[in-house]
Design an enzyme around this catalytic site. Structure first.
Site, short mmCIF file in Angstrom:
data_model
loop_
_atom_site.label_atom_id
_atom_site.label_comp_id
_atom_site.label_asym_id
_atom_site.label_seq_id
_atom_site.Cartn_x
_atom_site.Cartn_y
_atom_site.Cartn_z
N ASP A 143 0.86 -1.19 0.00
CA ASP A 143 0.00 0.00 0.00
C ASP A 143 0.89 1.23 0.00
OD1 ASP A 143 -3.28 0.19 1.06
OD2 ASP A 143 -2.12 1.99 0.68
N LYS A 156 -1.90 3.07 7.19
CA LYS A 156 -2.49 1.74 7.11
C LYS A 156 -1.42 0.67 7.34
CE LYS A 156 -6.27 2.22 3.86
NZ LYS A 156 -6.56 2.16 2.43
N THR A 205 -13.52 -3.71 -8.81
CA THR A 205 -14.67 -3.62 -9.71
C THR A 205 -14.38 -2.56 -10.77
OG1 THR A 205 -16.09 -4.25 -7.90
CG2 THR A 205 -17.16 -3.21 -9.79
N ALA A 219 -37.02 -4.09 3.17
CA ALA A 219 -37.32 -2.70 2.87
C ALA A 219 -36.84 -1.83 4.02
CB ALA A 219 -38.82 -2.54 2.69
N CYS A 243 -20.01 0.34 -2.46
CA CYS A 243 -20.10 -0.51 -3.66
C CYS A 243 -21.37 -0.30 -4.46
CB CYS A 243 -19.97 -1.96 -3.26
SG CYS A 243 -18.42 -2.29 -2.41
C1 UGA Z 1 -22.02 -5.57 -1.79
C2 UGA Z 1 -22.39 -6.94 -2.38
O1 UGA Z 1 -23.40 -7.55 -1.58
C3 UGA Z 1 -21.15 -7.85 -2.42
O2 UGA Z 1 -21.48 -9.10 -3.03
C4 UGA Z 1 -20.07 -7.13 -3.23
O3 UGA Z 1 -18.87 -7.92 -3.28
C5 UGA Z 1 -19.75 -5.80 -2.58
O4 UGA Z 1 -20.95 -5.00 -2.55
C6 UGA Z 1 -18.71 -5.13 -3.42
O5 UGA Z 1 -18.98 -4.84 -4.58
O6 UGA Z 1 -17.56 -5.03 -2.95
P1 UGA Z 1 -21.62 -4.68 0.71
O7 UGA Z 1 -21.46 -3.33 0.10
O8 UGA Z 1 -20.66 -5.14 1.74
O9 UGA Z 1 -21.61 -5.80 -0.44
O10 UGA Z 1 -23.05 -4.68 1.40
P2 UGA Z 1 -24.45 -5.42 1.19
O11 UGA Z 1 -24.59 -6.49 2.19
O12 UGA Z 1 -24.67 -5.77 -0.22
O13 UGA Z 1 -25.43 -4.24 1.59
C7 UGA Z 1 -25.48 -3.05 0.80
C8 UGA Z 1 -26.53 -2.09 1.29
O14 UGA Z 1 -27.83 -2.60 1.01
C9 UGA Z 1 -26.51 -1.81 2.80
O15 UGA Z 1 -26.68 -0.43 2.99
C10 UGA Z 1 -27.69 -2.59 3.33
O16 UGA Z 1 -28.24 -2.03 4.48
C11 UGA Z 1 -28.65 -2.50 2.16
N1 UGA Z 1 -29.64 -3.59 2.10
C12 UGA Z 1 -29.25 -4.89 1.94
C13 UGA Z 1 -30.99 -3.28 2.19
O17 UGA Z 1 -31.38 -2.11 2.32
N2 UGA Z 1 -31.91 -4.30 2.12
C14 UGA Z 1 -31.54 -5.61 1.97
O18 UGA Z 1 -32.43 -6.47 1.91
C15 UGA Z 1 -30.18 -5.90 1.88
#
Ligand code: UGA
Length: 451
Positions: free
Chosen positions: A32, A37, A124, A261, A269
Site C-alpha cells: 500500500d 495503514k 470492480t 425494505a 459498492c
Molecule cells: C455488496 C455486495 O453484496 C457484495 O457481493 C459485493 O462484493 C460488494 O458490494 C462489493 O462490490 O464489494 P456490501 O457493500 O458489503 O456488499 O453490502 P451489502 O450487504 O450488499 O449491503 C449493501 C446495502 O444494502 C446496505 O446499505 C444494506 O443495508 C442494504 N440492504 C441490503 C438493504 O437495504 N436491504 C436488503 O435487503 C439488503
C-alpha cells in the site's frame, strides 16, 4: 502448491484478500502507499472493523506468511502472482468510475516485472478495463508478453469478508482468450483448497468476468429498490411490506434475501457501481439497456428523503428545535463503513433542517465524525436518547434490535420510535405505549384512506 503473492491495496478488499491468501498457506506481501495503514497492519491491527479478520491477520503475521510493504520493487522481486485490490470510487461530479488507483498499480508495477508474472484484477472495473490494462502491462514490462492480466472479481460482503473469501459462492476468472497463457493454471493453484471443496469455478473471457461483477451488484441493488418501491405502495395502501416480502420470498424463484425494505442501500459498492455501470453502458452504446438503473437509484435516494419527512411528521410538522436520537451510522451492521451511508445522510439532513441530532453507533462514530463533524455523537444509546422527541433506528445492529421500551422509557422526552430498517418488534413497543412507525407499513397516524 505454495504461491508467492503480492496484493496491491490494503483496504476492505485488499487486506482481507492478503490475509486470507496467507491463511490458505501462500506467502503474501500486502502493498500500500498509505503509511498509516501499513503501520497498523504491521502491528497486526486491521485499520477498519471487520469481524474475524484480525485473528487471521495476526495468525499469519506471526507464522511469517504475511508481510506488508510500501515497496513495489520488493513486490516485483518477491512475487510472480499479483492481485490488484485497490478502490475504484465514483469520479467527482460524474457517474463513471475513477480508475486512477488501478492504473497506478499497473504503471508502477509493470516496468519492474523482469520475469513471467500473472496479474489478477479484483477491483470492480468498467468492462474493457482488463484488456486495456493487459496491453499496457505488456508494453511496460521488460518481461513483455510473459506478463498476463486476468480478472478475478471479488464478491465479498463487508461484515462477512473472511467467510466470503475463504468460502465464496463461486470463483470467476476472466482470461484473455486471444492470448492463452498461464492465468487459469495459476488461479487453480492459488485457490486449490477452495476448488477441492467443490466451489464452482467459472472461466470466461475478460469482458464477461468484468460484467459478472457489475451485473451481480446491479441485480442486488434492483432487488432492494424493488422492495422499497413496494414499501411506498404499501404505505399508500395501508399494507405491510414486511409481510409482503415474506410472502413473495417463499417463491424460490424470488427468494427472501435482499428483500428488506427500509432506508435503502449505501456503502462503497452498490451506489457507485450501478452509476459506473450506466456510464460505461453509455460509452459502449448500450445505455438504453440500463436506463432502469437510474430508477433503481432514484427509488433508493427517495428512501432517505422519505425518512426525513416521516420524522418531521411524527414530531409535529417541524424539525426546528426538536431533539432526535439516531441509532446507527454505518451503512449496515457489523461494519464501521459510512461511505454513502443512508443513516448518516438522514442524520445530516435532519440536523440541517433545524433539529438537534445525537448519533450513536457501536463502531462507526470515528469515521462518521470525520465526514460529518457537525453532528453530535453520543457514546451510548442512553446518551443519544436522552431527552429525545423521537428515536430513529437506522442501522440494524443487534444491540438496537435487542432494545426494550423499558430501557428508554424514562430517558426520552416523547415515547416515539421510527424503525428505518424493519428490524424491531412492533408489538413490543406498541404494547408498552410507544408510538411506533416503520417504513413500508401504514401507521395509525398515517391510516389509509384509499379512494
Ligand atoms: C455488496 C455486495 O453484496 C457484495 O457481493 C459485493 O462484493 C460488494 O458490494 C462489493 O462490490 O464489494 P456490501 O457493500 O458489503 O456488499 O453490502 P451489502 O450487504 O450488499 O449491503 C449493501 C446495502 O444494502 C446496505 O446499505 C444494506 O443495508 C442494504 N440492504 C441490503 C438493504 O437495504 N436491504 C436488503 O435487503 C439488503
Amino acid at each position: 502448491m505454495t504461491c508467492r503473492i503480492a496484493v496491491f491495496g490494503t483496504g476492505y478488499l485488499g487486506a482481507t484478500h492478503a490475509a486470507c491468501m496467507a491463511e490458505l498457506g501462500h506467502e503474501v506481501l500486502g502493498v500500500d502507499v498509505d503509511p498509516a495503514k501499513l503501520s497498523k497492519l504491521h502491528a497486526g491491527e486491521v485499520p477498519f472493523y471487520e469481524p474475524g479478520l484480525e485473528e487471521v491477520l495476526k495468525r499469519n503475521i506471526e507464522n511469517g506468511r504475511l508481510r506488508f510493504s510500501s515497496s513495489y520493487e520488493e513486490a516485483a522481486q518477491f512475487a510472480d502472482v499479483h492481485f490488484i485490490g485497490v478502490g475504484t470510487p465514483q469520479k467527482k461530479g460524474e457517474f463513471a468510475a475513477d480508475l486512477t488507483y488501478v492504473d497506478a498499480v499497473i504503471e508502477t508495477l509493470a516496468p519492474l516485472l523482469t520475469t513471467p508474472a500473472v496479474i489478477f484484477g479484483k477491483s470492480t472495473v468498467p468492462v474493457g478495463t482488463a484488456e486495456r490494462l493487459g496491453r499496457r502491462a505488456r508494453q511496460l514490462a521488460p518481461a513483455g508478453d510473459q506478463v498476463e492480466v486476468a480478472w478475478n472479481p471479488e464478491f465479498l460482503r463487508e461484515g462477512f469478508a473472511v467467510k466470503d473469501t475463504l468460502h465464496p459462492d463461486r470463483l470467476v476468472l476472466g482470461v484473455d482468450q486471444g492470448r492463452p497463457g498461464r492465468a487459469e493454471e495459476v488461479a487453480r493453484s492459488v485457490y486449490s483448497q477452495l476448488l477441492d471443496e467443490g466451489i464452482p469455478f467459472l472461466v470466461t473471457d475478460l469482458a464477461t468476468s468484468e460484467l459478472v461483477k457489475t451485473a451481480a451488484n446491479a441485480f442486488l441493488a434492483t432487488k432492494i429498490s424493488f422492495i422499497n418501491a413496494m414499501a411506498e405502495v404499501c404505505e399508500a395502501a395501508g399494507a405491510d411490506v414486511t409481510v409482503l416480502a415474506d410472502a413473495i420470498g417463499h417463491d424460490v424463484r424470488i427468494g427472501r434475501r435482499f428483500l428488506n425494505a427500509g432506508i435503502g442501500f449505501g456503502g462503497g459498492c452498490l451506489p457507485k457501481d450501478i452509476r459506473a455501470f450506466m456510464a460505461r453502458a453509455g460509452e459502449i452504446g448500450a445505455d438504453e439497456a440500463l436506463t432502469f438503473l437510474r430508477e433503481v437509484d432514484n427509488i433508493n435516494m427517495r428512501r432517505r428523503t422519505r425518512m426525513v419527512e416521516l420524522v418531521r411528521e411524527v414530531v409535529g410538522g417541524s424539525l426546528i428545535g426538536s431533539r432526535i436520537a439516531v441509532l446507527g451510522a454505518a451503512f449496515k451492521p457489523d461494519s464501521d463503513d459510512v461511505r454513502d451511508s443512508p443513516a448518516l445522510n438522514i442524520a445530516g439532513q435532519i440536523q440541517l433542517q433545524g433539529a438537534s441530532v445525537s448519533v450513536f453507533d457501536p463502531k462507526a462514530i470515528e469515521n462518521s465524525r470525520r465526514i460529518f463533524p457537525t453532528l453530535n455523537y453520543a457514546s451510548s444509546v442512553n446518551e443519544a436518547c436522552s431527552g429525545a422527541d423521537a428515536v430513529l433506528v437506522l442501522t440494524e445492529w443487534d444491540q438496537f434490535k435487542q432494545l426494550k421500551p423499558s430501557d428508554l422509557d424514562s430517558i426520552v422526552r416523547n415515547t416515539i420510535i421510527i424503525d428505518g430498517r424493519n428490524c424491531l418488534d412492533r408489538d413490543l413497543w406498541v404494547d408498552a405505549g410507544w408510538e411506533f412507525t416503520a417504513v413500508g407499513v401504514a401507521s395509525e397516524r398515517r391510516a389509509s384512506t384509499l379512494p
